[in-house]
Write an enzyme that holds these catalytic residues in place. Structure first.
Site, PDB file in Angstrom:
ATOM      1  N   HIS A   1       0.647  -1.359   0.056  1.00 41.83           N
ATOM      2  CA  HIS A   1      -0.061   0.034   0.016  1.00 41.83           C
ATOM      3  C   HIS A   1       0.916   1.247   0.094  1.00 41.83           C
ATOM      4  CE1 HIS A   1       1.051  -0.025   4.286  1.00 41.83           C
ATOM      5  NE2 HIS A   1       0.734   1.310   4.164  1.00 41.83           N
TER       6      HIS A   1
HETATM    7  C1  UD1 Z   1      -1.798   5.201   6.200  1.00 45.09           C
HETATM    8  C2  UD1 Z   1      -0.415   5.769   6.585  1.00 45.09           C
HETATM    9  C3  UD1 Z   1       0.519   4.439   6.533  1.00 45.09           C
HETATM   10  C4  UD1 Z   1       0.238   3.516   7.183  1.00 45.09           C
HETATM   11  C5  UD1 Z   1      -1.257   3.037   6.465  1.00 45.09           C
HETATM   12  C6  UD1 Z   1      -1.849   1.632   7.129  1.00 45.09           C
HETATM   13  C7  UD1 Z   1      -0.068   8.265   6.222  1.00 45.09           C
HETATM   14  C8  UD1 Z   1       0.574   9.170   5.510  1.00 45.09           C
HETATM   15  N1  UD1 Z   1       0.082   7.063   6.004  1.00 45.09           N
HETATM   16  O1  UD1 Z   1      -1.636   4.944   4.670  1.00 45.09           O
HETATM   17  O2  UD1 Z   1       1.657   5.126   7.202  1.00 45.09           O
HETATM   18  O3  UD1 Z   1       1.084   2.215   7.137  1.00 45.09           O
HETATM   19  O4  UD1 Z   1      -2.079   3.983   6.685  1.00 45.09           O
HETATM   20  O5  UD1 Z   1      -3.038   1.097   6.223  1.00 45.09           O
HETATM   21  O6  UD1 Z   1      -0.849   8.659   7.037  1.00 45.09           O
HETATM   22  N2  UD1 Z   1      -8.575   4.755   1.640  1.00 45.09           N
HETATM   23  C9  UD1 Z   1      -9.974   4.143   1.636  1.00 45.09           C
HETATM   24  N3  UD1 Z   1     -10.613   3.937   2.949  1.00 45.09           N
HETATM   25  C10 UD1 Z   1      -9.781   3.728   4.302  1.00 45.09           C
HETATM   26  C11 UD1 Z   1      -8.531   4.290   4.067  1.00 45.09           C
HETATM   27  C12 UD1 Z   1      -8.004   4.783   2.933  1.00 45.09           C
HETATM   28  O7  UD1 Z   1     -10.563   4.214   0.840  1.00 45.09           O
HETATM   29  O8  UD1 Z   1     -10.525   3.532   4.884  1.00 45.09           O
HETATM   30  C13 UD1 Z   1      -8.041   5.082   0.751  1.00 45.09           C
HETATM   31  C14 UD1 Z   1      -8.456   6.451   0.092  1.00 45.09           C
HETATM   32  O9  UD1 Z   1      -8.698   6.716  -1.324  1.00 45.09           O
HETATM   33  C15 UD1 Z   1      -7.297   7.305   0.849  1.00 45.09           C
HETATM   34  C16 UD1 Z   1      -6.151   6.385   0.351  1.00 45.09           C
HETATM   35  O10 UD1 Z   1      -6.550   5.274   0.700  1.00 45.09           O
HETATM   36  O11 UD1 Z   1      -6.996   8.552   0.074  1.00 45.09           O
HETATM   37  C17 UD1 Z   1      -4.925   6.690   1.274  1.00 45.09           C
HETATM   38  O12 UD1 Z   1      -5.328   6.394   2.607  1.00 45.09           O
HETATM   39  P1  UD1 Z   1      -4.231   7.267   3.732  1.00 45.09           P
HETATM   40  O13 UD1 Z   1      -4.916   7.198   4.837  1.00 45.09           O
HETATM   41  O14 UD1 Z   1      -3.919   8.531   3.186  1.00 45.09           O
HETATM   42  O15 UD1 Z   1      -2.812   6.474   3.369  1.00 45.09           O
HETATM   43  P2  UD1 Z   1      -2.824   4.995   3.494  1.00 45.09           P
HETATM   44  O16 UD1 Z   1      -2.496   4.614   2.419  1.00 45.09           O
HETATM   45  O17 UD1 Z   1      -3.841   4.143   4.222  1.00 45.09           O
END
Ligand code: UD1
Length: 351
Positions: free
Chosen positions: A202
């Protein structure tokens, strides 16, 4: 004494569990705020449920957005809660945008700040997680390190006071939950052999670049021909694969929804090897004495590479790393003795 904990992503629900339990034991009031950075139920609620954490007292429901939007929204909303509660201490966990947002609010409002999982460092310097770690550590009052090398990292940056090697709360949790591992997801997959590879993916640098993601998926396809790959897919990765039209490359993998903590434990235990770019899973593989091929240029959990428990890999080395490279080293107690939660509380009480 009132402690205010800010969580909001999958790994933070996991880290919160042990502290929440220790606070309860000592009769300390902990108020939990969920930023809502992770909002899919199987990335958030399911962890609260399976890990038996009390329902957060507040949910900021911030959802998706750019980094600035996420951090900004959390700060504005969290500040209001801090103003109302005026806690004695704010606790933040790990390296996510939620962590940094909470740290800035605490520091601006002159509330003592404790960072769980302080001192971790890894390249690239511009990875969002690295920025969050470095900045949070700079402004923390209490820095709880999971390893001795984390302490050394902080000392090198001249952060000396209130730095404690306490071990990793994730190891505490692993020991506590080991017997409760669930095989429900594994059994449903009806995999004939227990020889499968468990994959998670991810990180922005692996999934946001189309060419890189395609190369990784092609490599995984080759492994999958020899040994099935189980792939609990992160919503971010699913989105990118769709956007880039790379679906056909994962058609033959056993792609499943993200799984809860206990089922993940079950899958790790049954796996042959793990391929991951998750900080948490590379350690959980080690706790379970499995070898993880870590799809990162560098990792904050360097001891696992130095002790040859895990190996850094990339799309070019993956096939050989997984199928040919056999030996699995295990070095015990790198991340403490399973009592880090207790140590953290004792230090906080003393101060
Ligand atoms: C985040 C953390 C990362 C951690 C990971 C665990 C940051 C910068 N990154 O990454 O360090 O290892 O979580 O999972 O905080 N999304 C959904 N549903 C959700 C969550 C995310 O659809 O419940 C999608 C969304 O499109 C979102 C994208 O994933 O924009 C990225 O989510 P984000 O929380 O920014 O970062 P992660 O890649 O989950």
């Amino acid at each position: 004494m009132i402690i205010l904990s800010l969580i909001g992503t999958r790994p933070q629900y996991i880290k919160e569990t042990i502290l929440n339990e220790e606070f309860k034991k000592c009769g300390i009031r902990e108020i939990i705020v969920d930023s809502g950075q992770h909002y899919d139920p199987n990335m958030s609620e399911i962890f609260l449920k399976t890990l038996n954490i009390k329902k957060p007292d507040y949910n900021l429901n911030i959802g998706s957005g750019t980094h600035a939007e996420t951090i900004g929204k959390i700060m504005v909303n969290f500040e209001k809660i801090v103003e109302k509660i005026r806690p004695n201490l704010i606790l933040v966990y790990g390296d996510t945008n939620t962590t940094l947002a909470g740290a800035i609010v605490a520091s601006k409002m002159k509330i003592k700040l404790a960072h769980i999982e302080a001192g971790m460092r890894s390249l690239p310097k511009n990875a969002p997680e690295e920025i969050n770690r470095v900045m949070t550590d700079r402004i923390s009052d209490y820095l709880f390190c999971p390893s001795q090398s984390a302490v050394n990292n902080l000392n090198k940056e001249n952060i000396i006071n209130n730095v404690y090697f306490v071990g990793d709360v994730m190891y505490d949790l692993y020991l506590k939950m080991k017997k409760k591992a669930s095989y429900e997801v594994f059994n449903k997959l009806e995999i004939k052999r227990e020889n499968f590879v468990l994959l998670t993916l991810h990180r922005d640098y692996n999934v946001d670049d189309e060419k890189k993601l395609k190369k990784i998926l092609v490599s995984l396809g080759k492994i999958n021909k020899e040994m099935p790959i189980i792939f609990p897919i992160h919503p971010r990765t699913r989105k990118r694969i769709l956007e880039f039209g790379l679906n056909k490359y994962i058609d033959n993998l056993l792609v499943i929804e993200p799984v809860d903590y206990l089922n993940m434990m079950g899958l790790v235990e049954k796996s042959f090897k793990v391929i991951t770019d998750s900080g948490g899973l590379q350690k959980e593989a080690y706790f379970a004495k499995k070898r993880a091929i870590v799809l990162m240029q560098d990792t904050a959990w360097k001891e696992l590479i130095e002790n040859k428990c895990n190996k850094l890999g990339n799309e070019n080395t993956l096939l050989e790393d997984v199928l040919k490279e056999e030996k699995n080293f295990y070095e015990p107690n790198i991340y403490g003795d399973g009592k880090s939660g207790k140590k953290i509380i004792n230090i906080l009480l003393k101060n």
